[in-house]
Design an enzyme around this catalytic site. Structure first.
Site, PDB file in Angstrom:
ATOM      1  CB  CYS A  21      -4.990   9.916  11.515  1.00 59.28           C
ATOM      2  SG  CYS A  21      -3.455   9.161  11.970  1.00 59.28           S
ATOM      3  NE  ARG A  63      -7.231   4.426   5.779  1.00 56.74           N
ATOM      4  CZ  ARG A  63      -6.867   5.645   6.144  1.00 56.74           C
ATOM      5  NH1 ARG A  63      -7.372   6.188   7.231  1.00 56.74           N
ATOM      6  NH2 ARG A  63      -6.000   6.332   5.451  1.00 56.74           N
ATOM      7  NE  ARG A 105       0.736  10.195  10.449  1.00 55.31           N
ATOM      8  CZ  ARG A 105       0.159   9.173   9.799  1.00 55.31           C
ATOM      9  NH1 ARG A 105      -0.949   8.676  10.243  1.00 55.31           N
ATOM     10  NH2 ARG A 105       0.714   8.674   8.699  1.00 55.31           N
ATOM     11  N   PRO A 106       1.619  16.218  11.206  1.00 55.52           N
ATOM     12  CG  PRO A 106       3.426  17.299  12.209  1.00 55.52           C
ATOM     13  CD  PRO A 106       2.499  16.123  12.383  1.00 55.52           C
ATOM     14  CG  LEU A 164       8.790   7.019  13.904  1.00 56.29           C
ATOM     15  CD1 LEU A 164       9.638   5.921  14.508  1.00 56.29           C
ATOM     16  CD2 LEU A 164       8.658   6.792  12.441  1.00 56.29           C
ATOM     17  CG  ASP A 224       3.570   1.354   9.546  1.00 57.28           C
ATOM     18  OD1 ASP A 224       3.757   1.621   8.353  1.00 57.28           O
ATOM     19  OD2 ASP A 224       3.264   2.218  10.395  1.00 57.28           O
ATOM     20  CE  LYS A 268      -1.679   1.499   4.058  1.00 57.54           C
ATOM     21  NZ  LYS A 268      -1.356   2.880   4.428  1.00 57.54           N
ATOM     22  CG  ASN A 269       2.322   2.637   3.505  1.00 58.11           C
ATOM     23  OD1 ASN A 269       1.153   2.930   3.222  1.00 58.11           O
ATOM     24  ND2 ASN A 269       2.720   2.407   4.740  1.00 58.11           N
ATOM     25  CG  ASP A 280       6.179  20.641  10.160  1.00 57.19           C
ATOM     26  OD1 ASP A 280       5.649  19.504  10.199  1.00 57.19           O
ATOM     27  OD2 ASP A 280       7.234  20.902  10.740  1.00 57.19           O
ATOM     28  CG  LEU A 281       9.277  18.217   8.578  1.00 57.53           C
ATOM     29  CD1 LEU A 281       9.849  16.874   9.005  1.00 57.53           C
ATOM     30  CD2 LEU A 281      10.228  19.347   8.972  1.00 57.53           C
ATOM     31  NE  ARG A 317      -2.047  12.312   8.116  1.00 54.71           N
ATOM     32  CZ  ARG A 317      -0.798  12.452   7.629  1.00 54.71           C
ATOM     33  NH1 ARG A 317      -0.224  11.434   7.044  1.00 54.71           N
ATOM     34  NH2 ARG A 317      -0.177  13.595   7.695  1.00 54.71           N
TER      35      ARG A 317
HETATM   36  C1  EPZ Z   1       4.272   6.915   6.439  1.00 51.95           C
HETATM   37  O1  EPZ Z   1       3.472   7.928   7.021  1.00 51.95           O
HETATM   38  C2  EPZ Z   1       3.379   5.691   6.338  1.00 51.95           C
HETATM   39  N1  EPZ Z   1       2.237   5.991   5.487  1.00 51.95           N
HETATM   40  C3  EPZ Z   1       2.895   5.282   7.731  1.00 51.95           C
HETATM   41  O2  EPZ Z   1       2.170   4.071   7.578  1.00 51.95           O
HETATM   42  C4  EPZ Z   1       4.103   5.002   8.610  1.00 51.95           C
HETATM   43  O3  EPZ Z   1       3.666   4.698   9.913  1.00 51.95           O
HETATM   44  C5  EPZ Z   1       5.016   6.244   8.634  1.00 51.95           C
HETATM   45  O4  EPZ Z   1       5.382   6.610   7.289  1.00 51.95           O
HETATM   46  C6  EPZ Z   1       6.293   5.990   9.415  1.00 51.95           C
HETATM   47  O5  EPZ Z   1       6.975   4.914   8.857  1.00 51.95           O
HETATM   48  C7  EPZ Z   1       2.424   6.008   4.140  1.00 51.95           C
HETATM   49  O6  EPZ Z   1       3.513   5.775   3.645  1.00 51.95           O
HETATM   50  C8  EPZ Z   1       1.218   6.305   3.315  1.00 51.95           C
HETATM   51  P1  EPZ Z   1       6.212  10.364   8.428  1.00 51.95           P
HETATM   52  P2  EPZ Z   1       3.995   9.463   7.002  1.00 51.95           P
HETATM   53  O7  EPZ Z   1       6.039  11.618   7.656  1.00 51.95           O
HETATM   54  O8  EPZ Z   1       4.847   9.702   5.820  1.00 51.95           O
HETATM   55  C9  EPZ Z   1       6.612  13.645  11.781  1.00 51.95           C
HETATM   56  C10 EPZ Z   1       0.387   2.621   7.813  1.00 51.95           C
HETATM   57  O9  EPZ Z   1       0.124   1.982   8.833  1.00 51.95           O
HETATM   58  N2  EPZ Z   1       6.435  14.612  10.693  1.00 51.95           N
HETATM   59  O10 EPZ Z   1       7.388   9.484   8.097  1.00 51.95           O
HETATM   60  O11 EPZ Z   1       2.829  10.334   7.210  1.00 51.95           O
HETATM   61  C11 EPZ Z   1       5.378  12.817  12.052  1.00 51.95           C
HETATM   62  O12 EPZ Z   1       4.515  13.492  12.933  1.00 51.95           O
HETATM   63  C12 EPZ Z   1       0.775   4.071   7.911  1.00 51.95           C
HETATM   64  O13 EPZ Z   1       0.445   2.134   6.651  1.00 51.95           O
HETATM   65  C13 EPZ Z   1       6.511  15.974  10.989  1.00 51.95           C
HETATM   66  O14 EPZ Z   1       6.724  16.363  12.131  1.00 51.95           O
HETATM   67  O15 EPZ Z   1       4.912   9.498   8.295  1.00 51.95           O
HETATM   68  C14 EPZ Z   1       5.937  11.550  12.657  1.00 51.95           C
HETATM   69  O16 EPZ Z   1       6.182  11.771  14.039  1.00 51.95           O
HETATM   70  C15 EPZ Z   1       0.474   4.622   9.289  1.00 51.95           C
HETATM   71  N3  EPZ Z   1       6.333  16.866   9.974  1.00 51.95           N
HETATM   72  C16 EPZ Z   1       7.289  11.385  11.955  1.00 51.95           C
HETATM   73  O17 EPZ Z   1       7.600  12.683  11.394  1.00 51.95           O
HETATM   74  C17 EPZ Z   1       6.100  16.467   8.675  1.00 51.95           C
HETATM   75  O18 EPZ Z   1       5.973  17.346   7.794  1.00 51.95           O
HETATM   76  C18 EPZ Z   1       7.269  10.370  10.827  1.00 51.95           C
HETATM   77  O19 EPZ Z   1       6.189  10.722   9.981  1.00 51.95           O
HETATM   78  C19 EPZ Z   1       6.025  15.084   8.405  1.00 51.95           C
HETATM   79  C20 EPZ Z   1       6.205  14.173   9.424  1.00 51.95           C
END
Ligand code: EPZ
Length: 420
Positions: A116, A399, A121-122, A329, A307, A22-23, A124-125, A92
């Protein structure tokens, strides 16, 4: 609404075919926005999130044609550049269209994805990096309004935190940008690697693939001719079924799987007593009768994946001794704990650390899924609980798991999908 009814059986045995990731599928579908041709994608999982993103692309004017085991996406007639709240609120990861639409059209509006269940899940980056590339970003009435009147410019970007979809978004934005983009502290997940490989095969030179420092040489707004590809296997789905074998102590074989993507998961299952027979595309788990306790800290790839945290927490309830699982995380990814406690698990939470006193007998009852991976943890618990376990709100499960009850039934589990 549907729910799953699970009853423990004597034993499971047989093969489980793993679906596409999926990812990996989500950014690869968004990537078709960068193409001038029809893009053929094989091995997409049949899950709600994929249908949602394909619907979003269709709403924007793309053509998505489904054939037996593949989807062909053509975005040449894509006219809309606004991803509306009604779709984004359901998934999202829709934020993944921001980079591609902006770099192709010079403007894009995407509803801010809310948080969620598992956390804020910001994004900002994502936005900060796009601004560094020359985008003007405003947030108005819950929408991200991004414009790049002179196109995006390659530049040096350092992510403050490792972000998976943030990395994917910027890779896609940089693909059509003018000049070179160096992305430092990039995510190294296999799903990001496949996105880089497909782009690299389609005329976007990318250096450092699989490392934390990527260099993307943009085509300066030239659309891509993207060759067809097959989505990599879903390592989290695979890890979930390995945990099914471990928790039931039954030997299972996974097919269409890449053990190379599961290093940390296999290593922790070995620590807990399992052993494995591995070929190019299969994994057979030989579980131990006695499950050993474990210490786990979730981190970015290639370390132990967040995950898989919920699934291992369910497994740890059956281990001998006390296990410790730290979630680093996400700020709220222990909602499965209260449901497992209702089944009789002995778990205590202290901030981001769960302490699990194993060896408890679980009893089936009504439990509620709260997020995608928590749902699968409740299913795993149901496989070994006495009595009947009814897992409600399994739209969370749908999902990201393709035909979970069918795959489990095929190896002998008693799992029925029923209507509330
Ligand atoms: C991806 O989410 C996956 N989803 C998530 O899988 C997975 O848990 C996550 O990566 C971590 O491995 C998809 O790939 C669709 P991140 P993502 O941005 O990209 C912070 C599932 O179960 N952050 O790597 O949204 C954030 O809050 C889902 O399939 C910021 O602060 O996760 C988190 O603490 C759930 N600012 C950390 O970084 C930002 O702009 C990692 O988030 C972006 C992220």
């Amino acid at each position: 609404m549907d729910y799953l009814q699970i009853k423990k059986v004597k034993s499971l045995s047989g093969n489980i075919k793993i679906s596409g990731a999926k990812n990996a599928s989500l950014p690869l579908i968004a990537m078709t926005i960068l193409a001038k041709n029809s893009v053929s994608i094989k091995n997409l999982p049949q899950v709600a999130d994929i249908r949602t993103l394909l619907k979003l692309l269709s709403n924007l004017g793309a053509e998505c044609n489904f054939h037996d085991d593949k989807v062909v996406v053509n975005t040449s007639s894509l006219a809309q550049t606004k991803a509306t709240y009604d779709i984004v609120k359901t998934m999202r990861a829709s934020i993944l269209v921001l980079g591609p639409i902006l770099t192709r059209f010079g403007h894009c509006e995407v509803s801010l994805p809310g948080g969620c269940a598992i956390g804020q899940r910001p994004v900002d980056l994502h936005l900060k990096a796009l601004e560094q590339m020359g985008a003007i970003i405003d947030i108005k009435s819950g929408y991200i309004e991004a414009t790049a009147p002179n196109g995006l410019k390659g530049c040096d970007i350092i992510f403050d935190k490792i972000t998976v979809t943030g990395t994917a978004n910027i890779i896609m934005a940089a693909a059509l940008a003018n000049g070179k983009t160096t992305l430092t502290n990039a995510a190294r997940e296999p799903e990001v690697v496949q996105l880089c490989e497909v782009l690299n095969n389609s005329g976007v030179m990318i250096e450092g693939i699989g490392t934390a420092i990527l260099t993307i040489h943009g085509t300066n707004s030239k659309l891509l001719n993207i060759e067809g590809f097959t989505v990599i296997p879903d390592r989290i789905e695979a890890g979930t079924y390995l945990c099914a074998g471990a928790i039931t102590r039954d030997e299972l074989t996974l097919t269409n799987v890449n053990a190379g993507h599961l290093g940390a998961v296999l290593s922790k299952l070995e620590e807990m007593g399992s052993s494995f027979s591995i070929t190019k595309d299969t994994i057979t788990i030989h579980p131990s009768k006695v499950i050993k306790s474990v210490k786990i800290v979730t981190q970015e790839y290639p370390a132990f994946p967040t995950d898989m945290q919920a699934q291992f927490l369910a497994l740890a309830t059956q281990a001998n001794g006390t296990s410790i699982i730290e979630e680093r995380l996400f700020e709220n990814r222990f909602m499965h704990v209260s449901e497992l406690q209702r089944m009789g698990a002995d778990i205590s939470l202290n901030g981001h650390v769960a302490t699990i006193n194993g060896g408890t007998k679980l009893s089936g009852t009504d439990v509620m899924a709260t997020d995608l991976r928590a749902s699968s943890a409740l299913v795993l618990a149901g496989l070994v609980a006495d009595g009947v376990t009814d897992v409600h709100r399994i739209y969370h499960l749908d999902r990201g798991y393709d035909a979970l009850e069918k795959k489990l039934e095929a190896v002998g589990a008693n799992v029925k999908r029923l209507k509330e």
